[in-house]
Design an enzyme around this catalytic site. Structure first.
Site, PDB file in Angstrom:
ATOM      1  N   GLU A  84       0.872  -1.170   0.000  1.00  0.00           N
ATOM      2  CA  GLU A  84       0.000   0.000   0.000  1.00  0.00           C
ATOM      3  C   GLU A  84       0.916   1.229   0.000  1.00  0.00           C
ATOM      4  OE1 GLU A  84      -2.807   0.102   3.247  1.00  0.00           O
ATOM      5  OE2 GLU A  84      -3.659   1.998   2.526  1.00  0.00           O
ATOM      6  N   ARG A 141       6.006 -13.712   8.743  1.00  0.00           N
ATOM      7  CA  ARG A 141       6.596 -12.373   8.617  1.00  0.00           C
ATOM      8  C   ARG A 141       8.062 -12.435   9.003  1.00  0.00           C
ATOM      9  NH1 ARG A 141       2.769  -8.365   8.758  1.00  0.00           N
ATOM     10  NH2 ARG A 141       4.223  -6.711   9.284  1.00  0.00           N
ATOM     11  N   LYS A 190       4.852  -0.184   9.865  1.00  0.00           N
ATOM     12  CA  LYS A 190       4.877   1.107   9.171  1.00  0.00           C
ATOM     13  C   LYS A 190       4.355   2.223  10.058  1.00  0.00           C
ATOM     14  CE  LYS A 190       3.085  -0.161   5.023  1.00  0.00           C
ATOM     15  NZ  LYS A 190       2.424   0.020   3.711  1.00  0.00           N
TER      16      LYS A 190
HETATM   17  P1  ATP Z   1       0.121  -1.967   6.964  1.00  0.00           P
HETATM   18  O1  ATP Z   1      -0.880  -3.046   6.643  1.00  0.00           O
HETATM   19  O2  ATP Z   1       0.284  -1.666   8.410  1.00  0.00           O
HETATM   20  O3  ATP Z   1      -0.007  -0.766   6.126  1.00  0.00           O
HETATM   21  P2  ATP Z   1       2.008  -3.788   5.848  1.00  0.00           P
HETATM   22  O4  ATP Z   1       3.303  -4.067   6.501  1.00  0.00           O
HETATM   23  O5  ATP Z   1       1.003  -4.850   5.726  1.00  0.00           O
HETATM   24  O6  ATP Z   1       1.538  -2.546   6.621  1.00  0.00           O
HETATM   25  P3  ATP Z   1       1.826  -3.469   3.008  1.00  0.00           P
HETATM   26  O7  ATP Z   1       2.247  -2.323   2.191  1.00  0.00           O
HETATM   27  O8  ATP Z   1       0.410  -3.853   2.987  1.00  0.00           O
HETATM   28  O9  ATP Z   1       2.284  -3.135   4.471  1.00  0.00           O
HETATM   29  O10 ATP Z   1       2.755  -4.724   2.704  1.00  0.00           O
HETATM   30  C1  ATP Z   1       2.993  -5.201   1.421  1.00  0.00           C
HETATM   31  C2  ATP Z   1       3.334  -6.656   1.486  1.00  0.00           C
HETATM   32  O11 ATP Z   1       4.477  -6.848   2.296  1.00  0.00           O
HETATM   33  C3  ATP Z   1       2.220  -7.470   2.090  1.00  0.00           C
HETATM   34  O12 ATP Z   1       2.014  -8.617   1.287  1.00  0.00           O
HETATM   35  C4  ATP Z   1       2.721  -7.848   3.446  1.00  0.00           C
HETATM   36  O13 ATP Z   1       2.235  -9.090   3.848  1.00  0.00           O
HETATM   37  C5  ATP Z   1       4.241  -7.866   3.237  1.00  0.00           C
HETATM   38  N1  ATP Z   1       4.946  -7.591   4.485  1.00  0.00           N
HETATM   39  C6  ATP Z   1       4.779  -6.515   5.288  1.00  0.00           C
HETATM   40  N2  ATP Z   1       5.527  -6.616   6.395  1.00  0.00           N
HETATM   41  C7  ATP Z   1       6.214  -7.791   6.294  1.00  0.00           C
HETATM   42  C8  ATP Z   1       7.163  -8.477   7.123  1.00  0.00           C
HETATM   43  N3  ATP Z   1       7.553  -7.979   8.300  1.00  0.00           N
HETATM   44  N4  ATP Z   1       7.652  -9.658   6.694  1.00  0.00           N
HETATM   45  C9  ATP Z   1       7.263 -10.173   5.519  1.00  0.00           C
HETATM   46  N5  ATP Z   1       6.368  -9.581   4.699  1.00  0.00           N
HETATM   47  C10 ATP Z   1       5.846  -8.404   5.076  1.00  0.00           C
HETATM   48 MG    MG Z   2      -1.097  -4.327   4.614  1.00  0.00          MG
END
Ligand code: ATP
Ligand code: MG
Length: 568
Positions: A38, A268, A278
């Site tokens: 996102e 993760r 984030k």
């Molecule tokens: P938020 O949902 O709080 O905005 P997010 O970390 O989910 O944050 P996204 O931009 O939705 O952010 O993440 C993009 C992709 O990265 C998603 O598929 C998510 O699952 C993956 N991702 C995010 N954080 C991690 C992590 N710590 N380890 C592995 N994959 C991650």
């Molecule tokens: Mg997300």
């Protein structure tokens, strides 16, 4: 000590899954993935894992991976973030031809939602968010059906279209899927598909007043693009039945252009001493606790890049830790040891003195005009890579050493400079300490040595040995540099573990800026962004924008090896 890169990488269950799929002919042998951030913040080390999982899987099986912006919330998203994400993915080493956007599918998603309404699979609810979530119930608590659940399709369709046209206030209505208010999985208790948002969207502007939720947008975007393996993190595990339910309906309606995609969740990435949320990273930036998203202490890709982390070592680390369905926290020292191993191979050596102490050679020769003679000594650029060749550095009657490389009254086993002791100056000469000057408070101001002209190059013809080789910088030729040293931004291994608040573990003194450092003249030629090894001190990255500012990437000692030893 074996480098971590020499060890076998951990298993990757997603690869195994594709092998099984291909053996059975699922997806016709096709592999298509997507990385779906996102655009509401900068990418961090956790995203690096998702990126490598998605892109490497596609590469391994000759498939394709797209960068898709999951841009369904106008209030928090911005083009600045999207641009930075494209840049960061490319920096990490993956090619993004054309990013795709969930917002490109708004029209299609809307039409499919209309079909759901027409078929009695969705309805407009006019209750507020609190009521809806209270009625959802919980485990062992029955759900309560909305009074609008059984309204005629025509009525819902009319309301839904007027929602899109901006007739209603934010939050006053939602579109919900009509599934099962008693389902044991809460995700299936009539989830929200659309909400009203009047904000400005970074790409579609004011065109839309309704926006799809993650669940409604995600699987359908996968289906539109022809994604086969939709990989996400474990917290989406409970969403998978909903992902499948939406797609099952569309498949039944004959709406899917490709094979029905499948969601698979993996663990993760979490690191000790590191926060990868984030939202929390944004707080650090907004409260001025760090210098910005690219502060070298930040676990963002921008921060790590500025810190001097090679992209390759981040990829190697991700491949090493593998892909599983068990959540765990990796040691940051392991990541650092990949960084160190690579930098050891590629970074040229230079000499710099961070906390300078002046040394005078009492028997250094002068030329006819009475000025001290200047010798050029030859130094190896990288003992790990002969192709990097050598360089010369000037050496004369006065030079800088580290303050802690001299002690007037040394403890036992101190082998560096001390009255009466002979040491080697790297690539130059043997020198022997003959005295020192101190100020009125007893602080050492200057050290006096004599040198042995026979030891030119750093070896004694008579074969005598010294116990210490020290780095030095010629005082008359030094370039002035500043150096930023970093400690962990979060002192606790698991930030927030003790009190529940990660900010309680924030180390406000995690950066030390040294502004009076001295370096050999060739340091002036290090390109912005390049990383060099300062002999005996660690790896340092030249700031990309600020000349003569160096960030310490990592020290020289492999702390991960020590941790492994301690753990037996
Ligand atoms: P938020 O949902 O709080 O905005 P997010 O970390 O989910 O944050 P996204 O931009 O939705 O952010 O993440 C993009 C992709 O990265 C998603 O598929 C998510 O699952 C993956 N991702 C995010 N954080 C991690 C992590 N710590 N380890 C592995 N994959 C991650
Ligand atoms: Mg997300």
């Amino acid at each position: 000590m074996s480098a971590p890169t020499d060890r076998p990488a951990a298993a990757n269950f997603v690869s195994d899954l594709v092998v099984a799929d291909n053996a059975q002919g699922t997806f016709g042998g096709r592999v298509q993935t997507r990385f779906p951030p996102e655009p509401n913040g900068y990418l961090h080390i956790g995203h690096a894992k998702a990126i490598t999982v998605d892109f490497e899987l596609a590469r391994e099986f000759g498939g394709q991976c797209k960068l898709r912006f999951d841009d369904t919330n106008p209030d928090t998203e911005d083009t600045t973030y999207a641009d930075a994400i494209v840049d960061d993915v490319a920096w990490l080493g993956y090619t993004v031809d054309e990013p795709v956007y969930t917002s490109d599918y708004f029209e299609q998603l809307f039409r499919w939602a209309e079909m759901f309404i027409e078929q009695g699979l969705a309805y407009v609810d006019e209750q507020d968010g609190e009521t809806i979530s209270a009625q959802r119930g919980g485990y062992g608590n029955p759900g309560v059906e909305s009074p609008h659940r059984d309204r005629p399709s025509e009525e819902s369709l009319d309301l839904f279209r007027r929602m899109r046209d901006g007739e209603f206030a934010d939050g006053s209505k939602v579109l919900r899927a009509k599934i099962d208010m008693q389902h044991e999985n809460m995700q299936l208790r009539d989830p929200v598909m659309y909400r009203i948002r009047s904000g400005h969207h970074h790409r579609t502007g004011e065109a839309w007043k309704v926006y799809p939720t993650y669940d409604w947008a995600h699987g359908q975007s996968d289906a539109i693009e022809g994604v086969t393996h939709s990989l996400c993190t474990l917290e989406f595990d409970s969403h998978r039945p909903l992902y499948d339910w939406y797609l099952d309906q569309l498949a039944r309606m004959g709406e899917l252009p490709f094979e029905q995609p499948r969601q698979t969740e993996f663990a993760r990435l979490e690191l000790t001493h590191t926060v990868t949320s984030k939202r929390k990273l944004l707080q650090l930036v907004e409260q001025g606790l760090v210098d910005g998203w690219d502060d070298p202490r930040m676990p963002t890709l921008r921060g790590l890049r500025k810190r001097g982390y090679p992209a390759e070592s981040i990829r190697e680390f991700c491949s090493f830790i593998g892909v599983s369905r068990t959540n765990s926290r990796n040691e940051i020292e392991l990541l650092e040891s990949f960084v160190r191993t690579r930098l050891n191979r590629v970074a040229q050596r230079r000499m710099a003195v961070l906390r300078p102490l002046e040394v005078v050679i009492d028997n250094w020769p002068v030329d006819d005009s009475g000025a001290p003679v200047v010798e050029q000594v030859e130094l190896v650029n990288n003992p790990e890579n002969a192709d990097d060749g050598t360089r010369t550095a000037p050496f004369s009657g006065r030079f800088w050493i580290e303050q802690d490389d001299f002690m007037a009254e040394p403890p036992p086993k101190y082998y560096r400079l001390t009255p009466g002791r002979e040491v080697r100056l790297r690539g130059a000469f043997f020198v022997t300490c003959v005295g020192f000057d101190s100020d009125d408070d007893g602080n050492v101001e200057r050290v006096h040595v004599t040198y042995d002209p026979e030891t030119r190059g750093g070896n004694a013809p008579d074969g005598r040995k010294v116990k210490s080789t020290m780095h030095w910088v010629s005082a008359d030729h030094a370039v002035d540099i500043s150096v930023a040293l970093y400690e962990r931004l979060f002192s606790a291994e698991v930030p927030g573990e003790a009190t529940g608040d990660v900010f309680d573990d924030l180390d406000a003194n995690s950066r030390e800026l040294l502004t009076e450092c001295k370096a050999e003249p060739s340091l002036a030629d290090v390109a912005p962004g390049d990383v060099v090894q300062f002999e005996r001190l660690g790896y340092f990255a030249h700031d990309a924008d600020q000349p003569r500012l160096f960030h310490r990437t990592v020290g020289l000692r492999d702390e991960w090896a020590n941790i492994q030893k301690r753990k037996g």
